[in-house]
Motif scaffolding. Structure first.
Motif, PDB file in Angstrom:
ATOM      1  N   HIS A 189      -1.584  81.054  58.320  1.00  0.00           N
ATOM      2  CA  HIS A 189      -2.136  79.820  57.956  1.00  0.00           C
ATOM      3  C   HIS A 189      -3.331  79.411  58.723  1.00  0.00           C
ATOM      4  CE1 HIS A 189       2.307  79.270  56.410  1.00  0.00           C
ATOM      5  NE2 HIS A 189       2.636  79.685  57.661  1.00  0.00           N
ATOM      6  N   PHE A 190      -4.343  79.407  57.602  1.00  0.00           N
ATOM      7  CA  PHE A 190      -5.878  78.958  58.216  1.00  0.00           C
ATOM      8  C   PHE A 190      -5.889  77.418  58.043  1.00  0.00           C
ATOM      9  CE2 PHE A 190      -6.100  83.564  57.948  1.00  0.00           C
ATOM     10  CZ  PHE A 190      -6.592  84.002  59.235  1.00  0.00           C
ATOM     11  N   LEU A 191      -6.016  76.532  59.213  1.00  0.00           N
ATOM     12  CA  LEU A 191      -6.000  75.304  58.852  1.00  0.00           C
ATOM     13  C   LEU A 191      -7.518  74.824  59.253  1.00  0.00           C
ATOM     14  CD1 LEU A 191      -2.520  74.004  60.284  1.00  0.00           C
ATOM     15  CD2 LEU A 191      -3.219  74.870  57.973  1.00  0.00           C
ATOM     16  N   GLN A 192      -8.632  75.542  59.650  1.00  0.00           N
ATOM     17  CA  GLN A 192      -9.824  75.061  60.055  1.00  0.00           C
ATOM     18  C   GLN A 192      -9.763  74.242  61.092  1.00  0.00           C
ATOM     19  OE1 GLN A 192     -12.512  76.548  58.738  1.00  0.00           O
ATOM     20  NE2 GLN A 192     -11.288  77.932  57.778  1.00  0.00           N
ATOM     21  N   GLY A 193     -10.791  73.513  61.438  1.00  0.00           N
ATOM     22  CA  GLY A 193     -10.940  72.582  62.835  1.00  0.00           C
ATOM     23  C   GLY A 193     -10.029  71.332  62.522  1.00  0.00           C
ATOM     24  N   ARG A 194      -9.354  70.907  63.580  1.00  0.00           N
ATOM     25  CA  ARG A 194      -8.357  69.957  63.574  1.00  0.00           C
ATOM     26  C   ARG A 194      -8.804  68.854  64.634  1.00  0.00           C
ATOM     27  NH1 ARG A 194      -3.834  70.343  59.498  1.00  0.00           N
ATOM     28  NH2 ARG A 194      -2.932  68.688  61.017  1.00  0.00           N
ATOM     29  N   ASP A 195      -8.500  67.689  64.528  1.00  0.00           N
ATOM     30  CA  ASP A 195      -8.279  66.538  65.659  1.00  0.00           C
ATOM     31  C   ASP A 195      -7.278  66.583  66.288  1.00  0.00           C
ATOM     32  OD1 ASP A 195     -11.371  66.069  65.175  1.00  0.00           O
ATOM     33  OD2 ASP A 195     -10.578  64.860  63.172  1.00  0.00           O
ATOM     34  N   ASP A 196      -6.141  66.892  65.913  1.00  0.00           N
ATOM     35  CA  ASP A 196      -4.636  66.997  66.606  1.00  0.00           C
ATOM     36  C   ASP A 196      -4.508  68.367  67.084  1.00  0.00           C
ATOM     37  OD1 ASP A 196      -4.465  68.420  64.012  1.00  0.00           O
ATOM     38  OD2 ASP A 196      -2.709  67.145  63.388  1.00  0.00           O
ATOM     39  N   VAL A 197      -5.328  68.966  67.667  1.00  0.00           N
ATOM     40  CA  VAL A 197      -4.848  70.227  68.342  1.00  0.00           C
ATOM     41  C   VAL A 197      -3.682  69.856  69.260  1.00  0.00           C
ATOM     42  CG1 VAL A 197      -5.541  72.208  69.793  1.00  0.00           C
ATOM     43  CG2 VAL A 197      -7.109  71.268  67.945  1.00  0.00           C
ATOM     44  N   ALA A 198      -3.986  68.874  69.974  1.00  0.00           N
ATOM     45  CA  ALA A 198      -2.651  68.626  71.072  1.00  0.00           C
ATOM     46  C   ALA A 198      -1.131  68.949  70.310  1.00  0.00           C
ATOM     47  CB  ALA A 198      -2.721  67.484  71.554  1.00  0.00           C
ATOM     48  N   ARG A 199      -1.207  68.335  69.217  1.00  0.00           N
ATOM     49  CA  ARG A 199       0.242  68.092  68.546  1.00  0.00           C
ATOM     50  C   ARG A 199       0.739  69.721  68.257  1.00  0.00           C
ATOM     51  NH1 ARG A 199       0.030  65.961  62.937  1.00  0.00           N
ATOM     52  NH2 ARG A 199       2.153  65.547  63.170  1.00  0.00           N
ATOM     53  N   PHE A 200      -0.220  70.687  67.983  1.00  0.00           N
ATOM     54  CA  PHE A 200       0.324  71.999  67.813  1.00  0.00           C
ATOM     55  C   PHE A 200       0.413  72.676  68.853  1.00  0.00           C
ATOM     56  CE2 PHE A 200      -1.842  71.027  63.810  1.00  0.00           C
ATOM     57  CZ  PHE A 200      -1.420  71.965  62.914  1.00  0.00           C
ATOM     58  N   LEU A 201      -0.290  72.361  70.162  1.00  0.00           N
ATOM     59  CA  LEU A 201      -0.006  72.947  71.401  1.00  0.00           C
ATOM     60  C   LEU A 201       1.487  72.623  71.869  1.00  0.00           C
ATOM     61  CD1 LEU A 201      -3.399  72.369  73.109  1.00  0.00           C
ATOM     62  CD2 LEU A 201      -2.465  74.563  72.696  1.00  0.00           C
ATOM     63  N   PHE A 202       1.963  71.303  71.446  1.00  0.00           N
ATOM     64  CA  PHE A 202       3.010  70.973  72.009  1.00  0.00           C
ATOM     65  C   PHE A 202       4.228  71.471  70.956  1.00  0.00           C
ATOM     66  CE2 PHE A 202       1.180  66.812  73.188  1.00  0.00           C
ATOM     67  CZ  PHE A 202       0.689  67.387  74.385  1.00  0.00           C
ATOM     68  N   ALA A 203       3.976  71.845  69.730  1.00  0.00           N
ATOM     69  CA  ALA A 203       4.952  72.338  68.828  1.00  0.00           C
ATOM     70  C   ALA A 203       5.104  73.716  68.874  1.00  0.00           C
ATOM     71  CB  ALA A 203       4.373  71.776  67.429  1.00  0.00           C
ATOM     72  N   ALA A 204       4.094  74.640  69.414  1.00  0.00           N
ATOM     73  CA  ALA A 204       3.925  76.077  69.185  1.00  0.00           C
ATOM     74  C   ALA A 204       4.998  76.666  70.171  1.00  0.00           C
ATOM     75  CB  ALA A 204       2.838  76.692  69.519  1.00  0.00           C
ATOM     76  N   ASP A 205       5.490  77.967  69.867  1.00  0.00           N
ATOM     77  CA  ASP A 205       6.265  78.923  70.802  1.00  0.00           C
ATOM     78  C   ASP A 205       5.374  79.789  71.822  1.00  0.00           C
ATOM     79  OD1 ASP A 205       9.270  78.162  69.913  1.00  0.00           O
ATOM     80  OD2 ASP A 205       8.254  78.620  68.069  1.00  0.00           O
ATOM     81  N   LEU A 206       4.360  80.013  71.376  1.00  0.00           N
ATOM     82  CA  LEU A 206       3.225  80.984  71.950  1.00  0.00           C
ATOM     83  C   LEU A 206       2.040  80.778  71.780  1.00  0.00           C
ATOM     84  CD1 LEU A 206       3.932  83.240  73.965  1.00  0.00           C
ATOM     85  CD2 LEU A 206       3.965  84.784  72.274  1.00  0.00           C
TER      86      LEU A 206
END
Length: 377
Positions: free
Chosen positions: A257-274
């Motif tokens: 999934h390519f989501l381009q630039g985001r302003d909520d990168v922190a949410r993805f860092l907290f959600a990811a496994d790796l």
């Protein structure tokens, strides 16, 4: 002080650009006047009485031609309105301080065909690099990666005392607080990911240089069971068509999934496994230290300037050079469901608490506000 900042392009989600913005905002907070010169500007509309942004229009179809003309224009503008300090966020002549976000161009060019060194692009970039790093230049260099220093010195004999090593910069929202698990779980629900699903994350512009293709190949090489429940999310500015075609060819298009630039990168860092950061070339790799701040384990290549932080933290794996796809495939397969995951996360959070990860702008301003090179304050 009256400061002039020059950079080729500003857009919201690039690592250099985010650091430029933080340094600019801190300079304004301290009462400095800041004039910005750039070729392109998007995504930030600051309104401050002490800030001016001049978007320079120069002719030219090729970037290196436009960069040369931009440098000439800036020199003329500064001659008409001399500032106290000239700070460049790209290599160009006439700087008092250079923010070194890029690797040594001439060193990297040696790996290319000899005819490349006769091209206009090579001559332009080499000339701008020499203007900054030559032994008799009188400027300070804000060094982001200590590994690049001997390369510059090999080609230019740059004196040691012109280099100032900067700590990484991680914005405060990237640090995992007590609410981070809840935030991450909320995003996973939005993305439709269940508890058994695995979420891989890449953050950064220029998909080819960051090694997105390597991550897609490693995802496709996973054993069937983990492969079917693993998704790769790529955040950043770049051309995704080639990578999407690769994913289709390998049968994992629905999982990339390519989501381009985001302003909520922190949410993805907290959600990811790796976090995956298998870059072909990377002066630093801000996403690496952002992952540490977020408590996210990482798999990175050893040529990244910040890879040593993963080793020191003990929060993942570093693939030593030379890179092989087989080594990455094996590493991802072993990490995806590893029982070490909780330990890696705790080690990352511990390292973030005891390591300076958020004060780069303060360090940079200290050099910018100080005496010019060769002067005594």
């Amino acid at each position: 002080m009256h400061l002039a900042f020059a950079l080729f392009k500003y857009f919201p989600h690039g690592g250099l650009q985010r650091n430029f913005r933080r340094i600019t905002e801190l300079a304004l907070e301290r009462g400095h006047r800041v004039d910005v010169y750039t070729l392109a500007w998007s995504g930030w509309t600051p309104e401050h009485p002490n800030l001016t942004v001049e978007v320079v229009k120069v002719p030219g179809w090729r970037n290196h031609t436009r960069y040369r003309r931009f440098g000439t224009h800036v020199q003329k503008r500064l001659a008409d309105n001399p500032p106290d300090r000239v700070v460049g966020f790209n290599k160009m002549p006439g700087l008092d301080v250079y923010y070194n976000a890029d690797p040594c161009f001439v060193e990297r060019a040696q790996a290319r065909h000899p005819l490349y060194r006769w091209s206009g692009r090579y001559r332009q970039h080499a000339a701008f690099e020499q203007a900054v790093f030559r032994a008799d230049a009188r400027n300070h260099i804000l060094l982001l990666s200590e590994a690049e220093k001997p390369l510059f010195q090999r080609w230019y004999a740059t004196p040691d005392d012109r280099f100032h090593l900067m700590p990484p910069y991680v914005s405060t929202d990237r640090f995992a607080g007590p609410e981070a698990p809840h935030i991450g779980a909320g995003l996973r629900r939005e993305l439709g990911l269940g508890e058994a699903d695995r979420m891989l994350l890449m953050v950064g512009s220029d998909f080819r240089r960051k090694g997105v293709d390597r991550s897609i190949r490693a995802l496709a090489a996973l054993p069937e069971s983990p492969r079917r429940r693993t998704h790769l999310y790529v955040l950043g500015k770049g051309r995704a068509a080639t990578q999407e075609a690769l994913a289709r060819g390998l049968g994992v298009a629905d999982q990339v999934h390519f989501l381009q630039g985001r302003d909520d990168v922190a949410r993805f860092l907290f959600a990811a496994d790796l976090l995956l950061h298998p870059a072909y070339q990377e002066n630093t790799g801000t996403a690496i230290v952002e992952a540490i701040a977020a408590g996210l384990p990482a798999l990175v290549t050893g040529n990244c300037g910040y890879a040593f932080h993963i080793e020191r933290a003990g929060s993942g794996r570093v693939l030593p050079p030379p890179f092989t796809q087989a080594a990455m495939d094996e590493a991802l397969a072993s990490m995806i469901d590893s029982p070490e995951q909780p330990r890696w996360r705790e080690y990352a959070r511990t390292y973030a608490r005891r390591t300076e990860l958020g004060s780069r702008a303060e360090h940079a301003l200290r050099v910018i506000e100080g005496p010019r090179y060769g002067e005594h304050g």
